[in-house]
Write a protein that holds these residues in place. Sequence first.
Motif, PDB file in Angstrom:
ATOM      1  N   UNK A 125      36.895  51.495  58.814  1.00  0.00           N
ATOM      2  CA  UNK A 125      37.384  50.309  58.120  1.00  0.00           C
ATOM      3  C   UNK A 125      37.224  49.126  59.066  1.00  0.00           C
ATOM      4  N   UNK A 126      36.141  48.383  58.890  1.00  0.00           N
ATOM      5  CA  UNK A 126      35.835  47.293  59.810  1.00  0.00           C
ATOM      6  C   UNK A 126      36.889  46.192  59.762  1.00  0.00           C
ATOM      7  N   UNK A 127      37.494  45.990  58.626  1.00  0.00           N
ATOM      8  CA  UNK A 127      38.473  44.910  58.493  1.00  0.00           C
ATOM      9  C   UNK A 127      39.699  45.147  59.369  1.00  0.00           C
ATOM     10  N   UNK A 128      40.022  46.421  59.633  1.00  0.00           N
ATOM     11  CA  UNK A 128      41.215  46.731  60.433  1.00  0.00           C
ATOM     12  C   UNK A 128      40.871  47.311  61.802  1.00  0.00           C
ATOM     13  N   UNK A 129      39.579  47.430  62.108  1.00  0.00           N
ATOM     14  CA  UNK A 129      39.160  48.035  63.371  1.00  0.00           C
ATOM     15  C   UNK A 129      39.612  47.184  64.553  1.00  0.00           C
ATOM     16  N   UNK A 130      40.323  47.800  65.486  1.00  0.00           N
ATOM     17  CA  UNK A 130      40.753  47.149  66.729  1.00  0.00           C
ATOM     18  C   UNK A 130      40.123  47.904  67.894  1.00  0.00           C
ATOM     19  N   UNK A 131      39.145  47.287  68.559  1.00  0.00           N
ATOM     20  CA  UNK A 131      38.444  47.991  69.636  1.00  0.00           C
ATOM     21  C   UNK A 131      37.732  46.976  70.521  1.00  0.00           C
ATOM     22  N   UNK A 132      37.629  47.312  71.790  1.00  0.00           N
ATOM     23  CA  UNK A 132      36.888  46.486  72.739  1.00  0.00           C
ATOM     24  C   UNK A 132      35.687  47.268  73.235  1.00  0.00           C
ATOM     25  N   UNK A 133      34.513  46.710  73.078  1.00  0.00           N
ATOM     26  CA  UNK A 133      33.283  47.339  73.540  1.00  0.00           C
ATOM     27  C   UNK A 133      32.792  46.622  74.803  1.00  0.00           C
ATOM     28  N   UNK A 134      32.379  47.410  75.779  1.00  0.00           N
ATOM     29  CA  UNK A 134      31.821  46.856  77.007  1.00  0.00           C
ATOM     30  C   UNK A 134      30.310  47.005  76.975  1.00  0.00           C
ATOM     31  N   UNK A 135      29.599  45.897  77.116  1.00  0.00           N
ATOM     32  CA  UNK A 135      28.147  45.881  77.031  1.00  0.00           C
ATOM     33  C   UNK A 135      27.574  45.388  78.356  1.00  0.00           C
ATOM     34  N   UNK A 136      26.756  46.205  78.985  1.00  0.00           N
ATOM     35  CA  UNK A 136      26.067  45.799  80.211  1.00  0.00           C
ATOM     36  C   UNK A 136      24.626  45.482  79.834  1.00  0.00           C
ATOM     37  N   UNK A 137      24.352  44.204  79.708  1.00  0.00           N
ATOM     38  CA  UNK A 137      23.040  43.738  79.249  1.00  0.00           C
ATOM     39  C   UNK A 137      22.392  42.887  80.339  1.00  0.00           C
ATOM     40  N   UNK A 138      21.075  42.872  80.306  1.00  0.00           N
ATOM     41  CA  UNK A 138      20.317  41.953  81.158  1.00  0.00           C
ATOM     42  C   UNK A 138      20.745  40.529  80.813  1.00  0.00           C
ATOM     43  N   UNK A 139      20.860  39.679  81.834  1.00  0.00           N
ATOM     44  CA  UNK A 139      21.403  38.340  81.608  1.00  0.00           C
ATOM     45  C   UNK A 139      20.619  37.545  80.572  1.00  0.00           C
ATOM     46  N   UNK A 140      19.300  37.692  80.557  1.00  0.00           N
ATOM     47  CA  UNK A 140      18.502  36.939  79.587  1.00  0.00           C
ATOM     48  C   UNK A 140      18.733  37.441  78.169  1.00  0.00           C
ATOM     49  N   UNK A 141      19.034  38.740  78.016  1.00  0.00           N
ATOM     50  CA  UNK A 141      19.314  39.277  76.685  1.00  0.00           C
ATOM     51  C   UNK A 141      20.669  38.788  76.181  1.00  0.00           C
TER      52      UNK A 141
END
Length: 338
Positions: A125-141
């Motif tokens: 249920x995206x409307x009630x989803x509570x979550x923190x995602x950590x993304x390690x991306x290249x700076x230019x991306x």
Amino acid sequence: MLRPVEGRTARYFLRFRLNGMQPIYFKCMSGMPRITRMQLDLNLLAALDALLEEGSVAGAAARLHVTAPAMSRSLGRIRRTTGDQILVRTGRTMTPTPYAIAVREQVHELLHQVQGVLAPSRELDLATLERTFTLRWHDSLIALSGPALLAAVRGQAPGVRLRFVAESSIDTPELRRGEVDLEANANRPSAPDIRAEKVAESRLVIVVRQGHPLTRVKTVTAEQYAAAEHVTVSRRGSLSNALDDALARLGLTRRVVAAAPTEAAALEFARGSDLLISVPEATTRSAVADLGLAVLPLPLELPSAPIYLSWHQRYDTDQAHAWLRGLARSTVAVCGAS
């Protein structure tokens, strides 16, 4: 393996075997698991996993948000249960025993299986989803696709937060340890438990200042390219890359005068000098326009630079993670092709 006990619909047993040891049975009644064959509970399993991953009591305590004395007591119980020291002190550090090394991956996978059993997947249920995602991306991306990804996430799941973190100068195990949810860069990981998907690619180009002597020639040759001075982009500070291998095949060499950790930093070197920067065209498109730089074709036969999304296999069936991967795949592909 989860199996019901005959004639008792409210009781289940989880049976696991570690590296040839006697099976461990977790008896679950009314949702409360306890041990019948070994005095080991799920808290100790989580503690053992943290100790093996962190290699220290302090690190494991911080990871599980408990005090160091509490983690020391857990280590003592694990030692008594297994009959092994697990971690032994060598100088100022702690070293895992051969047994600990042998069971480390099995313990990690076992904990993941138990967590999956005790927290079965439900419809997202995206409307009630509570979550923190950590993304390690290249700076230019991050600069290229981060704003579009964040807008898409906020539009569908306002309770979700994104933590973009910088790439490290060394290879780190955060994906495997669950500290990073999704990576995006040009490197395809080789570890068997890390998934990778190529979502876009971009050709390499030369970036120079406006008015650079090479902007006044009809076609830049490999000899002219090699004769110029260059700045490489490398988070490890490398002064050479695949471009030097391609030049060597033509009997040419170039002079690299500096290495910059990010593309944004490298482009600044080109603004007020005759230095050449060779980077993927898509990831620098907006920065080049903002800085008033010029883009020239690269006079070398090289494959396009790939962009991979990478994640740990534990998230293959995680519905929220799969949703985020889909959005990341779309935004990176669209921005890379625009």
